[in-house]
Motif scaffolding. Structure first.
Motif, PDB file in Angstrom:
ATOM      1  N   HIS A   6      31.422  52.176  67.714  1.00 20.79           N
ATOM      2  CA  HIS A   6      30.999  53.495  68.174  1.00 20.79           C
ATOM      3  C   HIS A   6      30.823  53.579  69.689  1.00 20.79           C
ATOM      4  O   HIS A   6      30.647  54.660  70.224  1.00 20.79           O
ATOM      5  CB  HIS A   6      29.730  53.948  67.447  1.00 20.79           C
ATOM      6  CG  HIS A   6      28.484  53.247  67.901  1.00 20.79           C
ATOM      7  ND1 HIS A   6      28.156  51.983  67.507  1.00 20.79           N
ATOM      8  CD2 HIS A   6      27.496  53.659  68.723  1.00 20.79           C
ATOM      9  CE1 HIS A   6      27.016  51.631  68.066  1.00 20.79           C
ATOM     10  NE2 HIS A   6      26.592  52.626  68.809  1.00 20.79           N
ATOM     11  N   LEU A   7      30.882  52.480  70.390  1.00 20.97           N
ATOM     12  CA  LEU A   7      30.771  52.481  71.855  1.00 20.97           C
ATOM     13  C   LEU A   7      32.105  52.100  72.469  1.00 20.97           C
ATOM     14  O   LEU A   7      32.675  51.060  72.129  1.00 20.97           O
ATOM     15  CB  LEU A   7      29.697  51.492  72.320  1.00 20.97           C
ATOM     16  CG  LEU A   7      28.263  51.807  71.929  1.00 20.97           C
ATOM     17  CD1 LEU A   7      27.347  50.649  72.298  1.00 20.97           C
ATOM     18  CD2 LEU A   7      27.790  53.088  72.597  1.00 20.97           C
ATOM     19  N   SER A   8      32.586  52.926  73.384  1.00 21.01           N
ATOM     20  CA  SER A   8      33.830  52.594  74.070  1.00 21.01           C
ATOM     21  C   SER A   8      33.563  51.505  75.105  1.00 21.01           C
ATOM     22  O   SER A   8      32.401  51.235  75.457  1.00 21.01           O
ATOM     23  CB  SER A   8      34.397  53.839  74.764  1.00 21.01           C
ATOM     24  OG  SER A   8      33.591  54.189  75.880  1.00 21.01           O
ATOM     25  N   GLN A   9      34.604  50.889  75.585  1.00 20.17           N
ATOM     26  CA  GLN A   9      34.453  49.858  76.621  1.00 20.17           C
ATOM     27  C   GLN A   9      33.811  50.451  77.874  1.00 20.17           C
ATOM     28  O   GLN A   9      32.978  49.813  78.517  1.00 20.17           O
ATOM     29  CB  GLN A   9      35.820  49.242  76.953  1.00 20.17           C
ATOM     30  CG  GLN A   9      35.740  47.991  77.783  1.00 20.17           C
ATOM     31  CD  GLN A   9      34.967  46.873  77.093  1.00 20.17           C
ATOM     32  OE1 GLN A   9      34.919  46.760  75.867  1.00 20.17           O
ATOM     33  NE2 GLN A   9      34.320  46.041  77.879  1.00 20.17           N
ATOM     34  N   SER A  10      34.170  51.673  78.208  1.00 17.06           N
ATOM     35  CA  SER A  10      33.597  52.355  79.368  1.00 17.06           C
ATOM     36  C   SER A  10      32.099  52.599  79.177  1.00 17.06           C
ATOM     37  O   SER A  10      31.299  52.387  80.103  1.00 17.06           O
ATOM     38  CB  SER A  10      34.331  53.680  79.598  1.00 17.06           C
ATOM     39  OG  SER A  10      33.708  54.416  80.619  1.00 17.06           O
ATOM     40  N   GLN A  11      31.718  53.052  77.993  1.00 18.55           N
ATOM     41  CA  GLN A  11      30.296  53.272  77.711  1.00 18.55           C
ATOM     42  C   GLN A  11      29.523  51.949  77.776  1.00 18.55           C
ATOM     43  O   GLN A  11      28.439  51.879  78.334  1.00 18.55           O
ATOM     44  CB  GLN A  11      30.120  53.909  76.324  1.00 18.55           C
ATOM     45  CG  GLN A  11      30.570  55.340  76.255  1.00 18.55           C
ATOM     46  CD  GLN A  11      30.555  55.876  74.840  1.00 18.55           C
ATOM     47  OE1 GLN A  11      30.866  55.162  73.873  1.00 18.55           O
ATOM     48  NE2 GLN A  11      30.203  57.157  74.708  1.00 18.55           N
ATOM     49  N   ARG A  12      30.116  50.917  77.196  1.00 17.77           N
ATOM     50  CA  ARG A  12      29.477  49.611  77.196  1.00 17.77           C
ATOM     51  C   ARG A  12      29.277  49.111  78.636  1.00 17.77           C
ATOM     52  O   ARG A  12      28.224  48.587  78.984  1.00 17.77           O
ATOM     53  CB  ARG A  12      30.320  48.628  76.387  1.00 17.77           C
ATOM     54  CG  ARG A  12      29.605  47.349  76.048  1.00 17.77           C
ATOM     55  CD  ARG A  12      30.434  46.528  75.081  1.00 17.77           C
ATOM     56  NE  ARG A  12      30.619  47.201  73.819  1.00 17.77           N
ATOM     57  CZ  ARG A  12      29.725  47.224  72.841  1.00 17.77           C
ATOM     58  NH1 ARG A  12      28.584  46.616  72.990  1.00 17.77           N
ATOM     59  NH2 ARG A  12      29.969  47.862  71.723  1.00 17.77           N
ATOM     60  N   GLN A  13      30.279  49.293  79.491  1.00 19.76           N
ATOM     61  CA  GLN A  13      30.177  48.871  80.889  1.00 19.76           C
ATOM     62  C   GLN A  13      29.098  49.672  81.620  1.00 19.76           C
ATOM     63  O   GLN A  13      28.340  49.120  82.420  1.00 19.76           O
ATOM     64  CB  GLN A  13      31.527  49.005  81.613  1.00 19.76           C
ATOM     65  CG  GLN A  13      31.536  48.408  82.997  1.00 19.76           C
ATOM     66  CD  GLN A  13      31.165  46.928  83.020  1.00 19.76           C
ATOM     67  OE1 GLN A  13      31.472  46.161  82.115  1.00 19.76           O
ATOM     68  NE2 GLN A  13      30.466  46.519  84.061  1.00 19.76           N
ATOM     69  N   THR A  14      29.001  50.956  81.324  1.00 18.34           N
ATOM     70  CA  THR A  14      27.951  51.789  81.905  1.00 18.34           C
ATOM     71  C   THR A  14      26.577  51.250  81.519  1.00 18.34           C
ATOM     72  O   THR A  14      25.664  51.170  82.350  1.00 18.34           O
ATOM     73  CB  THR A  14      28.098  53.252  81.421  1.00 18.34           C
ATOM     74  OG1 THR A  14      29.352  53.757  81.871  1.00 18.34           O
ATOM     75  CG2 THR A  14      26.974  54.131  81.924  1.00 18.34           C
ATOM     76  N   LEU A  15      26.427  50.848  80.266  1.00 10.65           N
ATOM     77  CA  LEU A  15      25.153  50.305  79.789  1.00 10.65           C
ATOM     78  C   LEU A  15      24.847  48.941  80.406  1.00 10.65           C
ATOM     79  O   LEU A  15      23.692  48.648  80.731  1.00 10.65           O
ATOM     80  CB  LEU A  15      25.152  50.227  78.259  1.00 10.65           C
ATOM     81  CG  LEU A  15      25.246  51.581  77.546  1.00 10.65           C
ATOM     82  CD1 LEU A  15      25.460  51.387  76.056  1.00 10.65           C
ATOM     83  CD2 LEU A  15      24.011  52.424  77.832  1.00 10.65           C
ATOM     84  N   VAL A  16      25.867  48.113  80.596  1.00  6.35           N
ATOM     85  CA  VAL A  16      25.673  46.815  81.264  1.00  6.35           C
ATOM     86  C   VAL A  16      25.127  47.043  82.666  1.00  6.35           C
ATOM     87  O   VAL A  16      24.150  46.400  83.081  1.00  6.35           O
ATOM     88  CB  VAL A  16      26.988  45.996  81.317  1.00  6.35           C
ATOM     89  CG1 VAL A  16      26.870  44.824  82.275  1.00  6.35           C
ATOM     90  CG2 VAL A  16      27.369  45.500  79.929  1.00  6.35           C
ATOM     91  N   LEU A  17      25.737  47.956  83.402  1.00  9.02           N
ATOM     92  CA  LEU A  17      25.277  48.246  84.768  1.00  9.02           C
ATOM     93  C   LEU A  17      23.847  48.785  84.772  1.00  9.02           C
ATOM     94  O   LEU A  17      23.036  48.410  85.622  1.00  9.02           O
ATOM     95  CB  LEU A  17      26.226  49.220  85.452  1.00  9.02           C
ATOM     96  CG  LEU A  17      27.616  48.675  85.775  1.00  9.02           C
ATOM     97  CD1 LEU A  17      28.520  49.782  86.310  1.00  9.02           C
ATOM     98  CD2 LEU A  17      27.531  47.522  86.765  1.00  9.02           C
TER      99      LEU A  17
END
Length: 125
Positions: A6-17
């Protein structure tokens, strides 16, 4: 590395940051509260102060200890979220196993529960 569907790679990267930024802010905040000293040095410094204001210092120390405990819990939660962000269960509610919406994770990337389960959990405490 598995990841939540349910999380795109872009969303996941946003959350990592967001988590990394939050971790750095907590580190700076902790350093400020301790005036650059370790917890042990800070406690020793408090013990060496005059005994004249013992009651007031005890109250201040209690508040400082509570703040340190809260910061420690926040630091642990953010660190744990960073450690599991690429696992399959990141972003899934630990109670109902449903996906936690990206909007909620954007506000609180270390969230372990969806809003409904968190509300129920807080009511039980």
């Amino acid at each position: 590395m598995p990841s939540s569907v349910h999380l795109s790679q872009s969303q996941r990267q946003t959350l990592v940051l967001a988590l990394q930024t939050q971790l750095e802010a907590l580190k700076r905040q902790n350093t400020q509260h301790l005036d650059g000293l370790s917890h042990t040095e800070h406690a020793q410094q408090a013990l060496l102060q005059d005994a004249d204001d013992l009651v007031q210092r005890a109250a201040v120390h209690e508040v400082e200890a509570t703040i340190a405990d809260i910061e420690s819990l926040e630091f642990a939660a953010v660190s744990q979220a960073l450690a599991r962000i690429h696992s399959a269960d990141y972003g899934l509610c630990m109670d109902c196993q449903m996906p936690i919406p990206f909007e909620r994770l954007s506000v609180e990337p270390q969230a372990l529960r969806c809003v409904a389960c968190e509300t129920r959990h807080e009511g039980e405490i």
